[in-house]
Design a protein around this motif. Structure first.
Motif, PDB file in Angstrom:
ATOM      1  N   CYS A 444       0.844  -1.191   0.000  1.00 40.50           N
ATOM      2  CA  CYS A 444       0.000   0.000   0.000  1.00 40.50           C
ATOM      3  C   CYS A 444       0.883   1.245   0.000  1.00 40.50           C
ATOM      4  CB  CYS A 444      -0.907   0.010   1.226  1.00 40.50           C
ATOM      5  SG  CYS A 444      -1.867   1.525   1.376  1.00 40.50           S
ATOM      6  N   ASP A 446       0.162   4.161   1.011  1.00 36.51           N
ATOM      7  CA  ASP A 446      -0.033   4.958   2.219  1.00 36.51           C
ATOM      8  C   ASP A 446       0.491   4.277   3.469  1.00 36.51           C
ATOM      9  OD1 ASP A 446      -1.232   7.009   0.880  1.00 36.51           O
ATOM     10  OD2 ASP A 446      -3.253   6.185   1.108  1.00 36.51           O
ATOM     11  N   CYS A 447       0.411   2.967   3.506  1.00 37.29           N
ATOM     12  CA  CYS A 447       0.655   2.273   4.774  1.00 37.29           C
ATOM     13  C   CYS A 447       1.899   1.405   4.794  1.00 37.29           C
ATOM     14  CB  CYS A 447      -0.537   1.401   5.138  1.00 37.29           C
ATOM     15  SG  CYS A 447      -2.060   2.322   5.206  1.00 37.29           S
ATOM     16  N   CYS A 462      -5.719  -2.861   0.906  1.00 30.78           N
ATOM     17  CA  CYS A 462      -4.905  -2.631   2.084  1.00 30.78           C
ATOM     18  C   CYS A 462      -5.786  -2.841   3.312  1.00 30.78           C
ATOM     19  CB  CYS A 462      -4.358  -1.207   2.095  1.00 30.78           C
ATOM     20  SG  CYS A 462      -3.642  -0.752   3.679  1.00 30.78           S
ATOM     21  N   CYS A 465      -5.982   0.634   5.647  1.00 35.71           N
ATOM     22  CA  CYS A 465      -6.744   1.830   5.276  1.00 35.71           C
ATOM     23  C   CYS A 465      -7.861   1.497   4.291  1.00 35.71           C
ATOM     24  CB  CYS A 465      -5.832   2.896   4.697  1.00 35.71           C
ATOM     25  SG  CYS A 465      -5.169   2.479   3.081  1.00 35.71           S
TER      26      CYS A 465
END
Ligand code: ADP
Ligand code: ZN
Ligand code: ZN
Length: 732
Positions: A444, A446-447, A462, A465
Motif C-alpha cells: 500500500c 499509504d501504509c 490494504c 486503510c
C-alpha cells in the motif's frame, strides 16, 4: 455551587476539568449539557466546589441534566483516576467507555410506548354528550377503546384517524400513560432449571474461587467444565445478594453461550456484545444500571458494566489477546477487573486451558491462587495430534497446501458422515502478491504493508486503510508476467477442497464472510445444525464452540503464527493449536488433528501434541527470563505519528532525548531503550515512529515519568498523535 465538569471532547487541550454554575437536580456523576464555545455539548459532573478562578462574568451555567439519575458512580470516578494514571489516558476517553456509545449525543433513548385509555369520567357516560354526531372518526376510536380498554397510541394512529385521537386526548376524554419497552436480546429463551450436578473437582474449584483472598487462576483442560464452575460461582454470588460480571472473548459470545446464561439466570442476566442492536444494548445497560439485571455477560467492555456491589468477576479464556485494547483508549482489562474487585470486595477468577505465561508465572509466585481441572467431564480422550512434515511432501512431488495424510483423513471423515474443521492461521496473511522473477511485493502506498489479494472482486486491498488497487498483470519492477498471488487464504482452501470433494458442503468463516451483524453466529449455527460438512476458517473457528460431529481438525499451516515478529508468537501458536484441537471429538466420537508444518522439530509442536502445558510453560518462561521479556520486564512503547515526516522525527527526537535523561538516572531499571521507525512505517498517510523500552516490571515511578515525557512531546508538537502502551500484544 460550582460544578466541576469533564466535557465530551476528545482532545488533549480540553482534557481538564471545567467549572460551571450548577443548577437544580445536578448531582455528582450526572450527565449534563453545558455551553462550550458556541454550542452546547455533553459533560460529566465529577464534583462540586465553592470557589472558582473563573471570573463571575465568564462563568457559564449548566443548561440541563440529561438522565433521571447520575450515571457515573463514585467507583467509576475513582476508576477513571486510576485508568488515566495507569494507562496515560484522557479522562473523557475513559468516561466514554462507561456508556454505550450511541447513548452519547442523545442518539438513542429508552424506547417509550404511549398507551391510550378512556378517562374514568367518560366511560359510563353517553358519548353523544361529548362527541359530535358529525365526528364519526372520534366515535369509531371511542367505541374501539371502550372495548379494548387500552391500546398503543401508534396503533390507534395507524388504524383510526390520528386527528381524532389527538382531539380526544386534548379534551381529556382519552388519557395517556407512558411505558418503557425493553428491547431484550434472546428474550424468548425460557428460563429452565437445567443446572447440572458438579463433579467433586468442579465443586472444589468453585469453593476455592469463592473463598480465596487472591484472584484465582482456573487452569482446566478443554472440556473440563470450566463454564459450569463459573455458573456455580455466579449463582452463589447472586444468592448472597451481590452482582457479577462475566467476560468472554467477543468471538466466543455464541448463541450457545448466550442461551446458557439466559436459561440459567433469566432476566437477571444482561448481555452486552457487538451483535446487539443499539437499542438492545442501551436497554441491557439500563437494566444493569437500575438493578433490574444483576449479571453482566459480555466482551472486554462489559468490565465497565454499571453494577454496584459486585461479588464476582469472571475472565474466561484469560490468555485471549482481545482483553488488551489496542486502540485508544488503550487499557488492560485484567487491571481494570482487579481495580473493580478491590473497590467492591469481589472475587476474581481467570480461566483458561492455556493460561498466559504471565498469569501462570504470577500463580506460581503466589500472586494468584492456582486451581486445576485436569480431566474432561465426559472422560473423552484428547484427540491425537498428528504432525505432517510439509517439506517431505514437497520432495514427494506434492507442492500443494494439502498433504497426503490430510486428504486421506478428510476423505474418511466425509465418508463416515462426520464433519471437519480446516483451520488457517490468520486470514490473508500470506495472500500477498509477489513477482516470482524479482521478488517484488505489492504494498500500500499509504501504509507500507503488503496488499492482500481479494479474489471475489479481483482487486488488491490494504487491510489498514481499506484502499483498493487494481490487480497486477505485469510486475511494475521488472515487467515480468510471472505474478504469483500468495497461496493461502481461506478462499483458496475452499477452492481446493471443492476440487477434491465436489460434493462436500463448505462454510467459510473469516473477516470477509462475518462482516455483517450476526453473520458469524449464523455460520456457526449452520455448521452445528449439520448444514455443512466442512468449516474452513481463521482464528474465529478456534474458540470455545462445541460441535458434536466434528471428528477431524486440519491445521493447514501451523507455522504461520510462529514467524511473527512478536515475542509471544510461540505462546500464541501453542494456545491456538490446543484450542483448535479441542474442537475435535468433543462428544462420543473420537477426534483427530492433523497439523501441517514446515518446521516439525520446533519445541512448540512437541509440547502441543503431548498436551503438555506445564512442560511448554517451563521451557517458555526460561526463555523469557533469558531474553528479558515480560513478565521479567515490562515493555513500554511511545508511539508517535504524524502526516509530516519531519515533525514525527523531531517529536521522536525530543522523546528519546528526555527518556535517555531518565534512564541515566535509573540505569538499573532500563534493560532496553531505543527509538526507531515503527514496523508499519506508515498508516493512512501518517508516518509512525516509536520509542521502545524494556524496564524492570512494576516501576510505577518510571512509567509516570515516561507519561510526563509524552505529555511534553504532545505540548511541543500539537499536530502529532502520541500514544503509550504497556506490554502491547502487537508491536507493528
Ligand atoms: P470448558 O469450558 O472447560 O472447555 P465446558 O464448560 O464447555 O468445558 O464443559 C464441557 C461440557 O461438559 C459441556 O457440554 C458441559 O455442559 C458439560 N458439563 C460440564 N460440567 C458437567 C457436569 N458436572 N455434569 C455433566 N456435564 C457437565
Ligand atoms: Zn518482478
Ligand atoms: Zn493502506
Amino acid at each position: 455551587m460550582i460544578a466541576k465538569v469533564i466535557v465530551d471532547i476528545s482532545a488533549s487541550d480540553v482534557d481538564r476539568v471545567f467549572d460551571y454554575k450548577s443548577i437544580d437536580g445536578v448531582e455528582k456523576g450526572s450527565r449534563v449539557f453545558v455551553p462550550f464555545g458556541r454550542q452546547n455539548i455533553e459533560g460529566y459532573v465529577i464534583g462540586f466546589t465553592e470557589h472558582t478562578d473563573v471570573p463571575p462574568e465568564k462563568l457559564k451555567q449548566i443548561v440541563s441534566v440529561l438522565d433521571d439519575r447520575p450515571i457515573v458512580s463514585e467507583e467509576f470516578l475513582a476508576l477513571c483516576d486510576y485508568m488515566t494514571a495507569r494507562f496515560h489516558l484522557r479522562k473523557i476517553d475513559v468516561f466514554r467507555l462507561l456508556l454505550p456509545s450511541k447513548m452519547r449525543g442523545g442518539k438513542i433513548k429508552a424506547l417509550e410506548k404511549t398507551s391510550v385509555y378512556i378517562g374514568p369520567d367518560y366511560i359510563e357516560q353517553d358519548p353523544n354528550l361529548f362527541i359530535k354526531k358529525s365526528a364519526h372518526s372520534q366515535m369509531e376510536v371511542y367505541e374501539y377503546l371502550l372495548d379494548a380498554k387500552d391500546a398503543d397510541q401508534s396503533y390507534l394512529n395507524a388504524n383510526f384517524s390520528a386527528a381524532a385521537v389527538r382531539n380526544l386526548i386534548s379534551r381529556g376524554v382519552f388519557l395517556t400513560r407512558k411505558e418503557n419497552v425493553l428491547r431484550t436480546p434472546y428474550k424468548n429463551i425460557v428460563q429452565k432449571d437445567n443446572a447440572v450436578t458438579l463433579t467433586d473437582e468442579q465443586t472444589a474449584a468453585a469453593d476455592t474461587i469463592m473463598s480465596s483472598d487472591r484472584p484465582t487462576l482456573l487452569f482446566g483442560v478443554t472440556g473440563s467444565g470450566k463454564t459450569e464452575v463459573y455458573l456455580n460461582c455466579i449463582e452463589r454470588t447472586l444468592k448472597s445478594g451481590k452482582t457479577a460480571i462475566m467476560l468472554v472473548p467477543e468471538i466466543s459470545l455464541t448463541p450457545q453461550v448466550m442461551r446458557i446464561f439466559r436459561s440459567r439466570f433469566g432476566d437477571d442476566v444482561a448481555l452486552l456484545h457487538s451483535g446487539l442492536s443499539d437499542g438492545e444494548r442501551f436497554d441491557e445497560w439500563r437494566r444493569l444500571l437500575t438493578g433490574a439485571a444483576r449479571v453482566a455477560v459480555g466482551a472486554r467492555s462489559a468490565i465497565f458494566a454499571p453494577l454496584t456491589d459486585i461479588g464476582l468477576i469472571v475472565i474466561d479464556e484469560e490468555h485471549d489477546t482481545s482483553y488488551v485494547s489496542e486502540s485508544n483508549p488503550r487499557y488492560i482489562t485484567r487491571d481494570v477487573a482487579f481495580f473493580r474487585a478491590e473497590a467492591n470486595g469481589a472475587k476474581v477468577v481467570m480461566g483458561s486451558a492455556t493460561p498466559s505465561t504471565e498469569s501462570y508465572y504470577a500463580a506460581e509466585r503466589g500472586k494468584y491462587t492456582l486451581v486445576r481441572l485436569p480431566h474432561r467431564v465426559n472422560k473423552c480422550e484428547m484427540p491425537e495430534i498428528q504432525i505432517v512434515n510439509m517439506c517431505k511432501e514437497v520432495t514427494y512431488g506434492n507442492s500443494g497446501m494439502f498433504s497426503e495424510p490430510l486428504v486421506t483423513a478428510l476423505d474418511e471423515c466425509l465418508k463416515a458422515g462426520n464433519q471437519a474443521i480446516l483451520f488457517l492461521n490468520r486470514r490473508g496473511y500470506s495472500s500477498f502478491v509477489m513477482c516470482k522473477k524479482c521478488g517484488y511485493v505489492a504494498k500500500c502506498e499509504d501504509c507500507d504493508v503488503s496488499l492482500v489479494y481479494h479474489k471475489e472482486e479481483n482487486i488488491l486491498k490494504c487491510h489498514y486503510c481499506q484502499r483498493r488497487y487494481a490487480m497486477l498483470d505485469l510486475c511494475p519492477n521488472c515487467k515480468s508476467s510471472h505474478i504469483k498471488q500468495g497461496f493461502m487464504g481461506t478462499e483458496r482452501i475452499v477452492e481446493q477442497v471443492n476440487k477434491m470433494f465436489p460434493q462436500a458442503r463448505i462454510i467459510r468463516m473469516d473477516n470477509d464472510t462475518t462482516r455483517t451483524k450476526d453473520a458469524h453466529l449464523k455460520l456457526l449455527g449452520d455448521f452445528s445444525s449439520g448444514n455443512a460438512d466442512i468449516l474452513v476458517g481463521t482464528q474465529m473457528v478456534a474458540k470455545g464452540h462445541d460441535f458434536a460431529n466434528v471428528t477431524l481438525v486440519g491445521i493447514i499451516d501451523a507455522d504461520m503464527s510462529l514467524h511473527f515478529s512478536d515475542f509471544r508468537a510461540v505462546e500464541r501458536t501453542f494456545q491456538l493449536i490446543t484450542q483448535v484441537a479441542g474442537r475435535a471429538g468433543r462428544e462420543q466420537k473420537p477426534g483427530k488433528v492433523i497439523l501441517q508444518t514446515y518446521t516439525p522439530r520446533h519445541y512448540v509442536y512437541r509440547f502441543a501434541t503431548a498436551y503438555d502445558y506445564e512442560g511448554f510453560y517451563t521451557k517458555e518462561i526460561n526463555l523469557l527470563q533469558a531474553t528479558g521479556f515480560p513478565p521479567f520486564t515490562e515493555i513500554l512503547r511511545v508511539l508517535i505519528s504524524c502526516e509530516n515526516e519531519q515533525t514525527a522525527l523531531d517529536a521522536t527526537k525530543l522523546a528519546i532525548d528526555r527518556i535517555r535523561e531518565i534512564s541515566s538516572e535509573h540505569v538499573d531499571d532500563f534493560i532496553y531503550l531505543n527509538a526507531m521507525r515503527a514496523p508499519k512505517k506508515r498508516i493512512q498517510t501518517k508516518h509512525r515512529m516509536q520509542v521502545l523500552m524494556r524496564i524492570k516490571p512494576e516501576r510505577e515511578y518510571i512509567r509516570s515519568e515516561i507519561y510526563k515525557v509524552a505529555d511534553e512531546v504532545i505540548a511541543a508538537f500539537p499536530q502529532i498523535t502520541c500514544f503509550t502502551e504497556i506490554n502491547p500484544n502487537d508491536l507493528s
